[in-house]
Write a protein that holds these residues in place. Structure first.
Motif, PDB file in Angstrom:
ATOM      1  N   ALA A  46       0.765  -1.368   0.218  1.00 47.65           N
ATOM      2  CA  ALA A  46       0.162  -0.094   0.024  1.00 47.65           C
ATOM      3  C   ALA A  46       0.799   0.973  -0.116  1.00 47.65           C
ATOM      4  O   ALA A  46       0.562   2.589  -0.092  1.00 47.65           O
ATOM      5  CB  ALA A  46      -0.720   0.032   1.180  1.00 47.65           C
ATOM      6  N   VAL A  54      -3.493   6.991   6.531  1.00 48.41           N
ATOM      7  CA  VAL A  54      -3.494   5.286   6.466  1.00 48.41           C
ATOM      8  C   VAL A  54      -5.593   4.950   6.967  1.00 48.41           C
ATOM      9  O   VAL A  54      -5.165   5.158   8.272  1.00 48.41           O
ATOM     10  CB  VAL A  54      -2.909   3.923   6.874  1.00 48.41           C
ATOM     11  CG1 VAL A  54      -2.844   3.510   7.060  1.00 48.41           C
ATOM     12  CG2 VAL A  54      -1.326   4.532   5.978  1.00 48.41           C
ATOM     13  N   ASP A  56      -6.985   1.129   7.804  1.00 45.17           N
ATOM     14  CA  ASP A  56      -6.788   0.159   8.446  1.00 45.17           C
ATOM     15  C   ASP A  56      -8.208  -0.325   8.159  1.00 45.17           C
ATOM     16  O   ASP A  56      -9.379  -0.485   9.464  1.00 45.17           O
ATOM     17  CB  ASP A  56      -5.873   0.131   9.660  1.00 45.17           C
ATOM     18  CG  ASP A  56      -5.824  -1.825   9.885  1.00 45.17           C
ATOM     19  OD1 ASP A  56      -6.632  -2.544   8.714  1.00 45.17           O
ATOM     20  OD2 ASP A  56      -5.809  -1.724  11.055  1.00 45.17           O
ATOM     21  N   ALA A 114      -3.712   5.915   2.010  1.00 45.22           N
ATOM     22  CA  ALA A 114      -3.739   3.856   1.875  1.00 45.22           C
ATOM     23  C   ALA A 114      -4.919   3.730   2.894  1.00 45.22           C
ATOM     24  O   ALA A 114      -4.926   4.534   3.410  1.00 45.22           O
ATOM     25  CB  ALA A 114      -1.604   3.824   2.039  1.00 45.22           C
ATOM     26  N   VAL A 116      -5.854  -0.430   3.865  1.00 47.71           N
ATOM     27  CA  VAL A 116      -5.683  -1.337   3.760  1.00 47.71           C
ATOM     28  C   VAL A 116      -6.631  -2.483   4.698  1.00 47.71           C
ATOM     29  O   VAL A 116      -7.240  -2.287   5.199  1.00 47.71           O
ATOM     30  CB  VAL A 116      -4.180  -1.628   4.654  1.00 47.71           C
ATOM     31  CG1 VAL A 116      -3.237  -1.233   3.763  1.00 47.71           C
ATOM     32  CG2 VAL A 116      -4.198  -1.356   6.159  1.00 47.71           C
ATOM     33  N   LEU A 138      -9.605   6.845  -0.772  1.00 48.95           N
ATOM     34  CA  LEU A 138      -8.363   7.021  -1.581  1.00 48.95           C
ATOM     35  C   LEU A 138      -8.435   7.886  -2.348  1.00 48.95           C
ATOM     36  O   LEU A 138      -9.249   8.350  -2.862  1.00 48.95           O
ATOM     37  CB  LEU A 138      -8.149   5.802  -2.020  1.00 48.95           C
ATOM     38  CG  LEU A 138      -7.536   4.434  -1.563  1.00 48.95           C
ATOM     39  CD1 LEU A 138      -7.467   3.562  -2.643  1.00 48.95           C
ATOM     40  CD2 LEU A 138      -5.950   5.056  -0.968  1.00 48.95           C
ATOM     41  N   ARG A 143      -3.012   3.625  -2.423  1.00 49.21           N
ATOM     42  CA  ARG A 143      -3.129   2.514  -3.097  1.00 49.21           C
ATOM     43  C   ARG A 143      -3.814   1.631  -2.249  1.00 49.21           C
ATOM     44  O   ARG A 143      -4.167   1.672  -1.080  1.00 49.21           O
ATOM     45  CB  ARG A 143      -1.570   1.943  -3.173  1.00 49.21           C
ATOM     46  CG  ARG A 143      -0.663   2.054  -3.551  1.00 49.21           C
ATOM     47  CD  ARG A 143       0.865   1.930  -3.876  1.00 49.21           C
ATOM     48  NE  ARG A 143      -0.140   0.175  -4.511  1.00 49.21           N
ATOM     49  CZ  ARG A 143       0.047  -0.097  -5.640  1.00 49.21           C
ATOM     50  NH1 ARG A 143       0.259   0.318  -6.650  1.00 49.21           N
ATOM     51  NH2 ARG A 143      -0.339  -1.907  -5.793  1.00 49.21           N
ATOM     52  N   TYR A 144      -4.495   0.737  -2.321  1.00 52.16           N
ATOM     53  CA  TYR A 144      -5.089  -0.311  -1.726  1.00 52.16           C
ATOM     54  C   TYR A 144      -4.234  -1.591  -1.447  1.00 52.16           C
ATOM     55  O   TYR A 144      -3.888  -2.453  -2.556  1.00 52.16           O
ATOM     56  CB  TYR A 144      -6.663  -0.227  -2.693  1.00 52.16           C
ATOM     57  CG  TYR A 144      -7.469  -0.971  -1.961  1.00 52.16           C
ATOM     58  CD1 TYR A 144      -7.806  -1.372  -0.318  1.00 52.16           C
ATOM     59  CD2 TYR A 144      -8.950  -2.007  -2.217  1.00 52.16           C
ATOM     60  CE1 TYR A 144      -8.701  -1.921   0.278  1.00 52.16           C
ATOM     61  CE2 TYR A 144      -9.360  -3.111  -1.818  1.00 52.16           C
ATOM     62  CZ  TYR A 144      -9.419  -3.191  -0.320  1.00 52.16           C
ATOM     63  OH  TYR A 144     -10.571  -3.942   0.064  1.00 52.16           O
ATOM     64  N   ALA A 145      -4.567  -1.960  -0.264  1.00 59.74           N
ATOM     65  CA  ALA A 145      -4.156  -3.912  -0.253  1.00 59.74           C
ATOM     66  C   ALA A 145      -4.599  -4.406   0.444  1.00 59.74           C
ATOM     67  O   ALA A 145      -5.491  -3.820   1.793  1.00 59.74           O
ATOM     68  CB  ALA A 145      -2.703  -3.731  -0.056  1.00 59.74           C
ATOM     69  N   SER A 272      -3.115  -5.798  -4.062  1.00 59.70           N
ATOM     70  CA  SER A 272      -2.809  -4.389  -4.212  1.00 59.70           C
ATOM     71  C   SER A 272      -3.329  -3.694  -5.890  1.00 59.70           C
ATOM     72  O   SER A 272      -3.139  -4.686  -6.378  1.00 59.70           O
ATOM     73  CB  SER A 272      -1.481  -4.125  -4.137  1.00 59.70           C
ATOM     74  OG  SER A 272      -0.694  -4.049  -5.240  1.00 59.70           O
ATOM     75  N   GLU A 274      -3.898   0.214  -7.444  1.00 58.83           N
ATOM     76  CA  GLU A 274      -3.941   2.549  -7.300  1.00 58.83           C
ATOM     77  C   GLU A 274      -5.293   3.103  -7.631  1.00 58.83           C
ATOM     78  O   GLU A 274      -5.385   2.569  -8.812  1.00 58.83           O
ATOM     79  CB  GLU A 274      -2.377   2.105  -8.262  1.00 58.83           C
ATOM     80  CG  GLU A 274      -2.112   4.270  -7.818  1.00 58.83           C
ATOM     81  CD  GLU A 274      -0.690   3.955  -8.802  1.00 58.83           C
ATOM     82  OE1 GLU A 274      -0.962   5.175  -9.522  1.00 58.83           O
ATOM     83  OE2 GLU A 274       0.264   2.883  -8.750  1.00 58.83           O
TER      84      GLU A 274
END
Length: 276
Positions: A46, A54, A56, A114, A116, A138, A143-145, A272, A274
């Motif tokens: 991410a 971030v 979560d 990011a 996650v 986002l 980025r996404y993971a 992951s 984008e």
């Protein structure tokens, strides 16, 4: 015609919530031993670094947000189970935690660098909405993971449970309607779903996770105290079937005995992408 009886009970979401409320304080000592080592690769995928903002989602006991905060990020963890949020707040005071749902994020558009989710996608009721919400919050270029388990035929622990129930019990326990959470173990399907929302640069990486434990009986503790669906199927067996299933699992655990106890693979995948 299916021989599975019609389901008449709590919803998938209600079962997930009530289960994690009961099991929150046990996660760290069981399934957390498997999932925690995946947090570094998750945050790397991410692009989490110092000063990153971030989120979560389905944070559980806080590993993702806590790991991000340790990197100097501004991290928020979100979970639908208040007891999980309490565990996370206790474990990682440098991060912020709050109660909320991944399918309806209480945040403005384009707030985070990011997003996650450590195995939390498995517990979402509406997968498309969960992915869309991650995309919404986002920033462009963010980025996404997220991580998820491999399918049961490639997952020794799940295969042991499923085979034991199939042989010694009734695998046709009626379950509440829920999405196909194994779909993300398929690279093509994962890419289609993520690109359908608008994500680009979708990648998928294998995670060779494993679980080390001292006793074969710990395999039963993992099921009862740190899993939801497998536990649900188990408790809806007859008492006689439960005894046979437990004996088969403990016997099967001997196949994974080592000089230091027991070690079994828990293969997973890391996806992951984008936001363009």
């Amino acid at each position: 015609m299916s021989n599975i009886p019609a389901y008449n009970g709590p919803s998938f979401k209600d079962i997930e919530l009530s289960s994690w409320e009961r099991k929150a304080d046990k996660y760290d000592g069981l399934l957390g031993q498997v999932t925690n080592p995946s947090i570094g690769p998750l945050l790397d995928a991410a692009g989490v670094g110092e000063s990153s903002k971030v989120l979560d989602i389905a944070c559980g006991p806080g590993y993702g947000a806590g790991g991000a905060a340790a990197r100097g990020a501004d991290a928020i963890g979100l979970d639908m189970a208040p007891n999980m949020v309490a565990e996370a707040s206790k474990n990682f005071p440098a991060a912020e935690f709050q109660v909320g749902e991944g399918e309806s994020l209480p945040f403005d558009d384009e707030r985070f660098d990011a997003v996650v989710t450590s195995f939390g996608i498995l517990h979402m009721t509406d997968l498309d909405k969960a992915i869309s919400e991650a995309y919404r919050v986002l920033k462009p270029g963010g980025r996404y993971a997220f991580s998820t388990w491999q399918t049961a035929n490639k997952h020794p622990f799940m295969a042991l449970i499923n085979n034991s129930i199939k042989i010694h019990g009734d695998p046709n326990v009626p379950l509440p309607p829920s999405p196909d959470h194994t779909i993300f173990a398929d690279p093509d399907k994962s890419r289609d779903i993520l690109e359908g929302v608008g994500f680009t640069s979708v990648t998928m990486t294998d995670l060779d996770l494993s679980w080390q434990t001292d006793t074969a009986a710990s395999f039963l503790d993992m099921i009862h105290d740190s899993l939801v669906r497998s536990s649900f199927v188990f408790v809806h067996q007859t008492e006689e079937a439960q005894s046979r299933i437990e004996a088969a699992i403990v016997e099967g655990a001997e196949n994974y005995k080592t000089a230091d106890g027991y070690k079994i693979a828990w293969p997973a995948v890391l996806i992951s992408a984008e936001k363009a």
